[in-house]
Design an enzyme around this catalytic site. Sequence first.
Site, short mmCIF file in Angstrom:
data_model
loop_
_atom_site.label_atom_id
_atom_site.label_comp_id
_atom_site.label_asym_id
_atom_site.label_seq_id
_atom_site.Cartn_x
_atom_site.Cartn_y
_atom_site.Cartn_z
N HIS A 35 33.87 -77.92 -30.64
CA HIS A 35 35.13 -77.39 -30.20
C HIS A 35 34.75 -76.45 -29.48
CE1 HIS A 35 39.67 -77.39 -30.51
NE2 HIS A 35 39.36 -75.71 -30.68
N MET A 139 48.15 -76.55 -34.07
CA MET A 139 47.62 -75.25 -34.36
C MET A 139 47.82 -74.72 -35.64
SD MET A 139 45.57 -74.70 -32.05
CE MET A 139 45.02 -72.95 -32.64
C1 DX5 Z 1 42.01 -70.08 -32.38
C2 DX5 Z 1 41.01 -71.23 -32.04
C3 DX5 Z 1 40.18 -72.09 -33.03
C4 DX5 Z 1 39.29 -71.09 -33.84
C5 DX5 Z 1 39.22 -71.66 -35.14
O1 DX5 Z 1 42.44 -69.70 -31.44
O2 DX5 Z 1 41.68 -72.36 -31.15
O3 DX5 Z 1 39.67 -73.16 -32.66
O4 DX5 Z 1 38.02 -71.13 -33.18
O5 DX5 Z 1 38.39 -70.89 -35.78
P1 DX5 Z 1 38.57 -70.61 -37.45
O6 DX5 Z 1 37.97 -72.10 -38.01
O7 DX5 Z 1 37.77 -69.58 -37.74
O8 DX5 Z 1 39.91 -70.41 -37.90
ZN ZN Z 2 40.64 -74.15 -30.86
#
Ligand code: DX5
Ligand code: ZN
Length: 223
Positions: A35, A139
Amino acid sequence: MSRTVRIAPSLLSVDFGKLAEDLAMLEEGGADWLHVDVMDGVFVPNITFGVKVIETCRKLTRLPLDCHLMVVEPEKYFDSFVKAGAATITIHVEASPHLHRQVMRIKELGAMAGATLNPATSLETVREVAADLDLLLIMSVNPGFGGQKFIPASVQKVTRARAILDDTRSRAVLEVDGGIARETIAACWRAGADTFVAGNAVFSAKDPKAEIRALRALCAEQA
Ligand code: DX5
Ligand code: ZN
Protein backbone atom coordinates in the site's frame (compact mmCIF):
# COMPACT_ATOMS: atom_id res chain seq x y z
CA MET A 1 -19.77 -16.01 -0.98
CA SER A 2 -16.09 -16.89 -0.84
CA ARG A 3 -13.69 -14.08 -0.13
CA THR A 4 -9.91 -14.06 -0.19
CA VAL A 5 -8.06 -12.14 2.49
CA ARG A 6 -5.48 -9.65 1.26
CA ILE A 7 -2.98 -8.00 3.58
CA ALA A 8 -1.46 -4.78 2.27
CA PRO A 9 1.36 -3.46 4.46
CA SER A 10 1.84 0.28 4.14
CA LEU A 11 5.03 1.77 2.71
CA LEU A 12 4.52 4.70 5.09
CA SER A 13 5.79 2.56 7.95
CA VAL A 14 8.82 1.16 6.11
CA ASP A 15 12.33 2.13 7.20
CA PHE A 16 13.56 3.95 4.08
CA GLY A 17 17.14 3.36 5.19
CA LYS A 18 16.58 -0.28 4.39
CA LEU A 19 13.84 -0.09 1.79
CA ALA A 20 15.02 -3.03 -0.34
CA GLU A 21 15.42 -5.25 2.70
CA ASP A 22 12.00 -4.35 4.13
CA LEU A 23 10.24 -4.92 0.81
CA ALA A 24 11.92 -8.31 0.40
CA MET A 25 10.85 -9.17 3.95
CA LEU A 26 7.21 -8.27 3.19
CA GLU A 27 7.25 -10.39 0.07
CA GLU A 28 8.73 -13.32 1.94
CA GLY A 29 6.22 -12.80 4.73
CA GLY A 30 3.33 -13.33 2.34
CA ALA A 31 2.07 -9.76 1.94
CA ASP A 32 -0.37 -9.55 -0.95
CA TRP A 33 -0.06 -5.90 -1.93
CA LEU A 34 2.16 -2.98 -1.00
CA HIS A 35 0.00 0.00 0.00
CA VAL A 36 1.56 3.27 -1.17
CA ASP A 37 0.30 6.41 0.61
CA VAL A 38 0.83 9.46 -1.57
CA MET A 39 0.23 12.73 0.34
CA ASP A 40 0.57 16.26 -1.01
CA GLY A 41 0.49 18.46 2.09
CA VAL A 42 -2.73 20.08 0.78
CA PHE A 43 -5.44 17.43 0.89
CA VAL A 44 -3.86 16.09 4.08
CA PRO A 45 -1.44 17.81 6.47
CA ASN A 46 1.54 15.64 5.55
CA ILE A 47 3.84 15.09 2.57
CA THR A 48 5.16 11.68 1.60
CA PHE A 49 6.33 10.49 -1.79
CA GLY A 50 5.51 10.51 -5.48
CA VAL A 51 6.31 8.88 -8.79
CA LYS A 52 10.03 8.43 -8.17
CA VAL A 53 9.41 6.25 -5.13
CA ILE A 54 6.77 4.23 -6.99
CA GLU A 55 9.33 3.55 -9.74
CA THR A 56 11.88 2.47 -7.15
CA CYS A 57 9.42 0.13 -5.42
CA ARG A 58 8.43 -1.33 -8.79
CA LYS A 59 12.07 -2.33 -9.30
CA LEU A 60 12.50 -3.71 -5.80
CA THR A 61 9.39 -5.89 -5.42
CA ARG A 62 6.92 -7.99 -7.34
CA LEU A 63 4.09 -7.00 -4.98
CA PRO A 64 1.28 -5.10 -6.72
CA LEU A 65 1.52 -1.41 -5.80
CA ASP A 66 -1.78 -0.27 -4.28
CA CYS A 67 -1.54 3.52 -4.60
CA HIS A 68 -3.72 5.64 -2.33
CA LEU A 69 -3.69 9.25 -3.51
CA MET A 70 -4.36 11.72 -0.72
CA VAL A 71 -3.90 14.66 -3.03
CA VAL A 72 -5.94 17.38 -4.67
CA GLU A 73 -6.37 17.11 -8.46
CA PRO A 74 -5.33 13.46 -8.47
CA GLU A 75 -5.91 13.19 -12.24
CA LYS A 76 -2.63 15.06 -12.79
CA TYR A 77 -0.76 11.96 -11.70
CA PHE A 78 -2.67 9.06 -13.32
CA ASP A 79 -0.44 8.69 -16.38
CA SER A 80 2.90 8.92 -14.63
CA PHE A 81 1.84 6.64 -11.77
CA VAL A 82 0.54 3.94 -14.11
CA LYS A 83 3.73 4.19 -16.18
CA ALA A 84 5.76 3.89 -12.99
CA GLY A 85 3.98 0.63 -12.16
CA ALA A 86 0.92 1.39 -10.03
CA ALA A 87 -1.48 -1.58 -10.03
CA THR A 88 -4.33 0.30 -8.39
CA ILE A 89 -5.01 4.01 -8.15
CA THR A 90 -7.41 5.03 -5.43
CA ILE A 91 -8.65 8.60 -5.28
CA HIS A 92 -10.62 10.49 -2.63
CA VAL A 93 -14.19 11.43 -3.52
CA GLU A 94 -13.66 14.69 -1.59
CA ALA A 95 -10.95 15.63 -4.13
CA SER A 96 -12.75 14.29 -7.20
CA PRO A 97 -15.77 16.29 -8.40
CA HIS A 98 -15.82 14.25 -11.62
CA LEU A 99 -15.44 10.88 -10.01
CA HIS A 100 -16.99 8.89 -12.85
CA ARG A 101 -14.70 10.44 -15.46
CA GLN A 102 -11.67 9.93 -13.24
CA VAL A 103 -12.52 6.28 -12.54
CA MET A 104 -12.97 5.62 -16.27
CA ARG A 105 -9.65 7.30 -17.04
CA ILE A 106 -7.76 5.14 -14.54
CA LYS A 107 -9.32 1.99 -16.06
CA GLU A 108 -8.51 3.17 -19.57
CA LEU A 109 -4.86 3.45 -18.54
CA GLY A 110 -4.96 -0.18 -17.44
CA ALA A 111 -4.87 0.17 -13.66
CA MET A 112 -7.52 -0.86 -11.15
CA ALA A 113 -9.67 2.15 -10.24
CA GLY A 114 -10.41 2.78 -6.59
CA ALA A 115 -12.44 5.35 -4.70
CA THR A 116 -12.13 6.20 -1.04
CA LEU A 117 -13.86 8.41 1.49
CA ASN A 118 -12.88 10.09 4.71
CA PRO A 119 -14.64 8.94 7.90
CA ALA A 120 -17.07 11.90 7.75
CA THR A 121 -18.05 11.36 4.11
CA SER A 122 -21.25 9.53 3.25
CA LEU A 123 -21.16 6.29 1.24
CA GLU A 124 -23.88 7.79 -0.96
CA THR A 125 -21.07 9.70 -2.72
CA VAL A 126 -19.93 6.44 -4.34
CA ARG A 127 -23.22 4.61 -4.92
CA GLU A 128 -23.66 5.84 -8.51
CA VAL A 129 -20.20 4.63 -9.54
CA ALA A 130 -20.05 1.52 -7.37
CA ALA A 131 -20.59 -0.82 -10.31
CA ASP A 132 -17.68 0.79 -12.17
CA LEU A 133 -15.20 0.57 -9.32
CA ASP A 134 -12.49 -2.06 -9.05
CA LEU A 135 -11.87 -1.09 -5.44
CA LEU A 136 -13.69 0.72 -2.66
CA LEU A 137 -11.55 1.85 0.25
CA ILE A 138 -13.08 2.71 3.61
CA MET A 139 -10.88 5.03 5.67
CA SER A 140 -11.04 3.97 9.30
CA VAL A 141 -8.91 6.93 10.44
CA ASN A 142 -8.70 10.50 9.20
CA PRO A 143 -6.00 10.25 6.53
CA GLY A 144 -2.59 11.83 6.93
CA PHE A 145 -0.60 9.71 9.33
CA GLY A 146 0.17 6.11 10.20
CA GLY A 147 -0.29 4.73 13.70
CA GLN A 148 -3.68 6.29 14.47
CA LYS A 149 -6.50 4.71 16.41
CA PHE A 150 -9.19 2.81 14.49
CA ILE A 151 -12.55 4.65 14.51
CA PRO A 152 -15.06 2.03 15.77
CA ALA A 153 -17.98 3.33 13.64
CA SER A 154 -15.99 2.23 10.59
CA VAL A 155 -17.18 -1.35 11.08
CA GLN A 156 -20.79 -0.29 10.44
CA LYS A 157 -19.63 1.68 7.44
CA VAL A 158 -17.96 -1.43 6.01
CA THR A 159 -21.26 -3.31 6.46
CA ARG A 160 -23.09 -0.57 4.54
CA ALA A 161 -20.38 -0.47 1.88
CA ARG A 162 -20.71 -4.24 1.40
CA ALA A 163 -24.47 -3.79 0.92
CA ILE A 164 -23.95 -1.10 -1.72
CA LEU A 165 -21.46 -3.28 -3.62
CA ASP A 166 -23.86 -6.22 -3.46
CA ASP A 167 -26.88 -4.10 -4.47
CA THR A 168 -25.07 -2.74 -7.49
CA ARG A 169 -23.54 -6.12 -8.35
CA SER A 170 -20.14 -4.51 -8.07
CA ARG A 171 -17.18 -6.85 -7.95
CA ALA A 172 -14.98 -4.21 -6.33
CA VAL A 173 -12.41 -5.15 -3.74
CA LEU A 174 -13.50 -3.78 -0.34
CA GLU A 175 -10.47 -2.45 1.51
CA VAL A 176 -10.09 -0.88 4.96
CA ASP A 177 -7.29 1.53 5.88
CA GLY A 178 -6.21 2.87 9.25
CA GLY A 179 -5.65 1.32 12.65
CA ILE A 180 -5.97 -2.23 11.38
CA ALA A 181 -4.47 -4.60 13.95
CA ARG A 182 -5.26 -7.88 15.69
CA GLU A 183 -7.98 -6.12 17.71
CA THR A 184 -9.81 -4.63 14.71
CA ILE A 185 -9.29 -6.80 11.64
CA ALA A 186 -11.77 -9.60 12.36
CA ALA A 187 -14.71 -7.22 12.84
CA CYS A 188 -13.94 -5.61 9.47
CA TRP A 189 -13.68 -9.00 7.82
CA ARG A 190 -17.01 -10.09 9.32
CA ALA A 191 -18.53 -6.83 8.07
CA GLY A 192 -17.54 -7.79 4.54
CA ALA A 193 -14.09 -6.34 3.83
CA ASP A 194 -11.49 -8.47 2.08
CA THR A 195 -8.38 -6.29 1.91
CA PHE A 196 -6.60 -4.72 4.86
CA VAL A 197 -3.95 -2.03 4.98
CA ALA A 198 -1.62 -2.47 7.93
CA GLY A 199 1.21 -0.10 8.71
CA ASN A 200 1.94 0.22 12.37
CA ALA A 201 0.62 -3.25 13.26
CA VAL A 202 3.08 -4.98 10.93
CA PHE A 203 6.12 -2.75 11.39
CA SER A 204 5.95 -2.30 15.16
CA ALA A 205 5.68 -6.06 15.62
CA LYS A 206 8.79 -7.94 16.78
CA ASP A 207 8.29 -10.29 13.85
CA PRO A 208 6.52 -8.51 10.98
CA LYS A 209 6.24 -11.69 8.93
CA ALA A 210 4.48 -13.49 11.77
CA GLU A 211 2.20 -10.48 12.20
CA ILE A 212 1.08 -10.68 8.56
CA ARG A 213 0.26 -14.36 9.12
CA ALA A 214 -1.56 -13.60 12.37
CA LEU A 215 -3.70 -10.89 10.78
CA ARG A 216 -4.63 -13.19 7.92
CA ALA A 217 -5.42 -16.06 10.30
CA LEU A 218 -7.81 -13.89 12.32
CA CYS A 219 -9.91 -13.47 9.17
CA ALA A 220 -9.64 -17.10 8.10
CA GLU A 221 -10.84 -18.24 11.54
CA GLN A 222 -14.09 -16.41 10.98
CA ALA A 223 -14.60 -17.46 7.37
C1 DX5 B 1 -3.35 7.01 6.64
C2 DX5 B 1 -2.87 6.12 5.53
C3 DX5 B 1 -2.76 4.71 5.93
C4 DX5 B 1 -1.73 4.43 6.97
C5 DX5 B 1 -2.17 3.23 7.74
O1 DX5 B 1 -3.45 8.29 6.17
O2 DX5 B 1 -3.78 6.19 4.42
O3 DX5 B 1 -2.58 3.87 4.81
O4 DX5 B 1 -0.45 4.19 6.45
O5 DX5 B 1 -1.32 3.08 8.81
P1 DX5 B 1 -1.73 2.30 10.14
O6 DX5 B 1 -1.98 0.88 9.77
O7 DX5 B 1 -0.50 2.49 10.99
O8 DX5 B 1 -2.94 2.99 10.70
ZN1 ZN C 1 -3.63 4.55 2.85
